[in-house]
Write a protein that holds these residues in place. Structure first.
Motif, short mmCIF file in Angstrom:
data_model
loop_
_atom_site.label_atom_id
_atom_site.label_comp_id
_atom_site.label_asym_id
_atom_site.label_seq_id
_atom_site.Cartn_x
_atom_site.Cartn_y
_atom_site.Cartn_z
N TYR A 139 0.88 -0.96 0.18
CA TYR A 139 -0.06 0.17 0.06
C TYR A 139 0.89 1.34 -0.01
CZ TYR A 139 -1.36 3.50 3.51
OH TYR A 139 -1.75 4.57 4.23
N GLY A 140 1.89 1.26 0.85
CA GLY A 140 2.75 2.47 0.85
C GLY A 140 3.52 2.69 -0.38
N LYS A 141 4.24 1.47 -0.85
CA LYS A 141 4.89 1.60 -2.30
C LYS A 141 3.88 2.30 -3.26
CE LYS A 141 8.10 -1.00 -5.01
NZ LYS A 141 8.72 -2.38 -5.36
N ALA A 142 2.92 1.45 -3.54
CA ALA A 142 1.88 1.82 -4.49
C ALA A 142 1.17 3.43 -4.35
CB ALA A 142 0.56 0.91 -4.56
N ARG A 143 1.47 3.97 -3.50
CA ARG A 143 1.13 5.21 -2.99
C ARG A 143 -0.51 5.47 -3.42
NH1 ARG A 143 5.94 9.67 -5.24
NH2 ARG A 143 7.39 8.39 -3.79
N VAL A 144 -1.24 4.44 -2.49
CA VAL A 144 -2.50 4.59 -2.61
C VAL A 144 -3.30 6.03 -2.22
CG1 VAL A 144 -4.73 3.96 -1.50
CG2 VAL A 144 -2.89 2.23 -1.78
N PHE A 145 -2.31 6.83 -1.42
CA PHE A 145 -2.50 8.25 -1.52
C PHE A 145 -1.46 8.80 -2.04
CE2 PHE A 145 -4.11 6.25 2.73
CZ PHE A 145 -5.30 6.77 2.44
N PRO A 146 -1.39 9.93 -2.95
CA PRO A 146 -0.48 10.52 -3.69
C PRO A 146 0.71 10.83 -2.81
CG PRO A 146 -2.48 12.20 -3.73
CD PRO A 146 -2.84 10.64 -3.06
#
Length: 224
Positions: free
Chosen positions: A116-123
């Motif tokens: 989740y952190g790597k995918a930048r669910v939040f920009p």
């Protein structure tokens, strides 16, 4: 007979009540969720403190009075944004892992968080990593809400580790609270390094460190 001022005040209260009511039906709830998702993304980039009703209204190109009628204050908006970020986090990280038990759940919680952190669910990266640092010394409802949710997250890690320990998957002498603390520290460090240094290997390094730490706590590791 009411004065013009009283009539204006009554009219404004009626408008606010009507706007609040417009968010209660299915269509209104969908609109609220869309507004909050935009607000979460904005806050992840500019910080919760930088998020105001005026700025959000300008970004969404809707009336400031409409947002104010719904959220009431900047603090109400910030708390609503924290809750929206929680829902997104739970959907991406916590819920998928709860299909598993013990050590498998612990590993899944860690892997889901890092993904989740790597995918930048939040920009702006992990919302709660940033919000925790932003509000750690600011008393009030927003800080209390963030602290409550972070305690729940640490509790999820600790409980998964405790269940694994009860199942004989983690050694009895391992302090599962300390293990949860270390896992969270590695994860927070990954988000920090990724954002501050633009480190492309931050999450890979954190994943290796977390998995190694879990392996050190398992019964299998103790027998080697």
């Amino acid at each position: 007979m009411k004065t013009r001022h009283q009539q204006t005040g009554a009219s404004q209260r009626h408008d606010r009540s009507a706007l609040k009511g417009s968010f209660r039906g299915p269509r209104g709830l969908k609109t609220r969720r869309a507004i909050l998702r935009k607000a979460v993304n904005l806050a992840s980039l500019e910080g919760l403190e930088g998020l105001t009703i005026g700025k959000l209204a300008s970004t969404l190109r809707i009336s400031k009075s409409g947002l104010f009628a719904h959220f009431g204050s900047k603090e109400d908006l910030q708390c609503a944004v924290v809750d929206e970020a929680r829902d997104i986090f739970v959907e991406n990280v916590v819920r998928p892992a709860f299909k598993l038990r013990g050590l498998e759940r612990l590993r899944a919680l860690c892997e889901n968080w890092l993904r989740y952190g790597k995918a930048r669910v939040f920009p702006g990266g992990c919302f709660f990593s940033a919000a925790s640092l932003e509000f750690d010394d600011r008393p009030g409802r927003v800080r209390d809400r963030i602290a409550e949710l972070m305690k729940k997250w640490l509790g999820n890690l600790e409980q998964a580790a405790r269940d694994a320990q009860s199942a004989g998957e983690i050694r009895k002498e391992v302090d599962v609270r300390q293990l949860a603390f270390e896992i969270q520290a590695f994860a927070m460090g990954a988000n920090w390094s990724s954002r501050l240094f633009r480190d492309q290997d931050a999450f890979r390094a954190a994943s290796a460190a977390i998995l190694e730490r879990i392996d050190q706590a398992t019964e299998l590791q103790s027998r080697e």
